[in-house]
Design a protein around this motif. Structure first.
Motif, PDB file in Angstrom:
ATOM      1  N   GLN A  47      -4.179 -14.461  36.999  1.00 33.13           N
ATOM      2  CA  GLN A  47      -3.381 -15.438  36.261  1.00 33.13           C
ATOM      3  C   GLN A  47      -2.418 -14.719  35.325  1.00 33.13           C
ATOM      4  OE1 GLN A  47      -3.519 -19.066  35.965  1.00 33.13           O
ATOM      5  NE2 GLN A  47      -4.313 -18.809  38.012  1.00 33.13           N
ATOM      6  N   GLN A  48      -1.121 -15.060  35.483  1.00 36.65           N
ATOM      7  CA  GLN A  48      -0.122 -14.483  34.597  1.00 36.65           C
ATOM      8  C   GLN A  48      -0.033 -15.360  33.357  1.00 36.65           C
ATOM      9  OE1 GLN A  48       1.850 -11.644  35.153  1.00 36.65           O
ATOM     10  NE2 GLN A  48       0.496 -11.225  36.868  1.00 36.65           N
ATOM     11  N   PRO A  50       1.325 -16.166  29.883  1.00 37.16           N
ATOM     12  CA  PRO A  50       2.423 -15.705  29.043  1.00 37.16           C
ATOM     13  C   PRO A  50       1.920 -15.203  27.694  1.00 37.16           C
ATOM     14  CG  PRO A  50       2.468 -18.084  29.276  1.00 37.16           C
ATOM     15  CD  PRO A  50       1.411 -17.580  30.199  1.00 37.16           C
ATOM     16  N   TYR A  52       2.220 -14.787  23.892  1.00 37.95           N
ATOM     17  CA  TYR A  52       2.893 -15.395  22.758  1.00 37.95           C
ATOM     18  C   TYR A  52       2.571 -14.601  21.508  1.00 37.95           C
ATOM     19  CZ  TYR A  52       3.726 -19.339  25.792  1.00 37.95           C
ATOM     20  OH  TYR A  52       4.140 -20.132  26.815  1.00 37.95           O
ATOM     21  N   ASP A 117       9.340 -30.844  21.548  1.00 31.73           N
ATOM     22  CA  ASP A 117       9.755 -31.444  22.812  1.00 31.73           C
ATOM     23  C   ASP A 117       9.715 -32.970  22.690  1.00 31.73           C
ATOM     24  OD1 ASP A 117       7.264 -32.545  23.560  1.00 31.73           O
ATOM     25  OD2 ASP A 117       6.627 -30.703  24.528  1.00 31.73           O
ATOM     26  N   GLU A 118      10.125 -33.656  23.758  1.00 29.73           N
ATOM     27  CA  GLU A 118      10.351 -35.107  23.645  1.00 29.73           C
ATOM     28  C   GLU A 118       9.100 -35.895  23.275  1.00 29.73           C
ATOM     29  OE1 GLU A 118      12.001 -35.406  27.677  1.00 29.73           O
ATOM     30  OE2 GLU A 118      10.227 -36.574  28.179  1.00 29.73           O
ATOM     31  N   MET A 119       7.933 -35.493  23.820  1.00 25.21           N
ATOM     32  CA  MET A 119       6.723 -36.255  23.492  1.00 25.21           C
ATOM     33  C   MET A 119       6.280 -35.983  22.056  1.00 25.21           C
ATOM     34  SD  MET A 119       2.959 -36.389  25.122  1.00 25.21           S
ATOM     35  CE  MET A 119       2.387 -35.110  24.043  1.00 25.21           C
ATOM     36  N   GLN A 120       6.409 -34.708  21.632  1.00 21.66           N
ATOM     37  CA  GLN A 120       6.039 -34.381  20.255  1.00 21.66           C
ATOM     38  C   GLN A 120       6.953 -35.109  19.267  1.00 21.66           C
ATOM     39  OE1 GLN A 120       6.546 -30.187  20.909  1.00 21.66           O
ATOM     40  NE2 GLN A 120       4.371 -29.795  20.677  1.00 21.66           N
ATOM     41  N   ARG A 122       8.297 -38.000  19.777  1.00 19.09           N
ATOM     42  CA  ARG A 122       7.835 -39.388  19.787  1.00 19.09           C
ATOM     43  C   ARG A 122       6.630 -39.557  18.871  1.00 19.09           C
ATOM     44  NH1 ARG A 122       8.269 -42.653  24.493  1.00 19.09           N
ATOM     45  NH2 ARG A 122       6.978 -44.512  24.431  1.00 19.09           N
ATOM     46  N   ARG A 176      -3.872 -40.145  20.483  1.00 17.20           N
ATOM     47  CA  ARG A 176      -3.603 -41.179  21.491  1.00 17.20           C
ATOM     48  C   ARG A 176      -3.055 -40.619  22.785  1.00 17.20           C
ATOM     49  NH1 ARG A 176      -0.932 -46.711  19.501  1.00 17.20           N
ATOM     50  NH2 ARG A 176      -2.664 -47.496  18.267  1.00 17.20           N
ATOM     51  N   TYR A 177      -2.301 -39.509  22.694  1.00 19.73           N
ATOM     52  CA  TYR A 177      -1.697 -38.937  23.900  1.00 19.73           C
ATOM     53  C   TYR A 177      -2.568 -37.851  24.512  1.00 19.73           C
ATOM     54  CZ  TYR A 177       2.621 -41.414  22.993  1.00 19.73           C
ATOM     55  OH  TYR A 177       3.547 -42.390  22.813  1.00 19.73           O
ATOM     56  N   ARG A 178      -3.784 -37.702  24.035  1.00 18.78           N
ATOM     57  CA  ARG A 178      -4.657 -36.663  24.602  1.00 18.78           C
ATOM     58  C   ARG A 178      -5.216 -37.092  25.939  1.00 18.78           C
ATOM     59  NH1 ARG A 178      -6.275 -32.412  21.493  1.00 18.78           N
ATOM     60  NH2 ARG A 178      -8.111 -32.110  22.752  1.00 18.78           N
TER      61      ARG A 178
END
Lengths: 178, 67
Positions: A47-48, A50, A52, A117-120, A122, A176-178
């Motif tokens: 597994q590559q 990334p 951070y 990003d867009e969901m965060q 929101r 809620r988005y989990r």
């Protein structure tokens, strides 16, 4: 006056080529990819993940931490100076000095929001809505209670209240988005 | 909105974090899209399609009537 400047060649491809990049051993030389062999090695199944760095992962937290540290330093400094000079005419300027690093915190906050990003985004928007609405209810409610005789509270309580409710809202909507 | 993201991701043996890095979003966002809790914007749906080299309709499917 003498013209010492050379007129550039009209066609840049006719310019002399740097021998460093045309030498056969030069790393700048373009080479072809090796041809596929009959028994190719198996694909790399490792597994590559990334990598951070701390800065990439915790950039927002580091920036906020340093900015709030700067705010606290200016705050303590201004309080000390004003307490030592309670009658000075310039004390009003010193008292509002901590608002400069606080404005920096606001700027960092807006930049951190822009990186999401867009969901965060929101989630943050819903958390803001929750914090705004519930702060309005609480401050209005307490205002009515003050009218009925409860003690007067300082305005500076409003921001910590917003921050607390914003944190609660962010936790609720993230969950809620989990 | 239903989607086949988890299947497509499993076919390529990508982790959620890897897909998120390719899309430039957070791993939580990939997870929320996969579980159907968040519908991506049109630009994000297109970059998903481009990442998997498929059409959007092959990845997402609207539930119920669209009208």
């Amino acid at each position: 006056m003498m013209m010492t400047e050379q007129t550039p060649s009209p066609n840049p491809t006719e310019a002399p080529i740097d021998p460093q990049s045309t030498h056969p051993a030069s790393p700048f030389l373009r080479t072809e990819a090796p041809a596929p062999v009959a028994f190719a090695s198996p694909p790399n199944l490792v597994q590559q993940v990334p990598v951070y760095s701390t800065w990439v992962t915790y950039r927002t937290q580091i920036e906020f931490g340093l900015a709030i540290l700067a705010y606290l330093m200016v705050l303590v400094g201004s309080v000390v100076v004003v307490q030592a000079n309670p009658e000075a005419g310039w004390r009003y300027y010193v008292v509002v000095l901590p608002m400069a690093p606080a404005a920096f915190v606001v700027w960092l906050f807006l930049r951190a929001l822009a990186r999401l990003d867009e969901m965060q985004k929101r989630i943050q928007m819903q958390a803001f809505g929750f914090a705004l609405g519930s702060t309005a209810l609480i401050t209005f409610g307490y205002g009515f209670l003050e009218g009925a005789g409860l003690p007067h509270l300082n305005w500076t309580y409003v921001l910590p209240l917003i921050a607390l409710l914003y944190g609660i809202g962010a936790a609720i909507f993230t969950w809620r988005y989990r | 909105m239903k989607n086949r993201l988890r299947v497509l991701r499993a076919e390529l043996a990508w982790s959620q974090a890897e897909l998120a890095a390719k899309l430039g979003v957070s791993r939580q966002t990939v997870n929320a899209i996969e579980t159907g809790k968040y519908d991506p914007s049109l630009p994000l749906a297109f970059s998903l399609a481009r990442t998997f080299k498929r059409r959007i309709e092959e990845i997402f499917e609207a539930e119920g009537s669209l009208v």
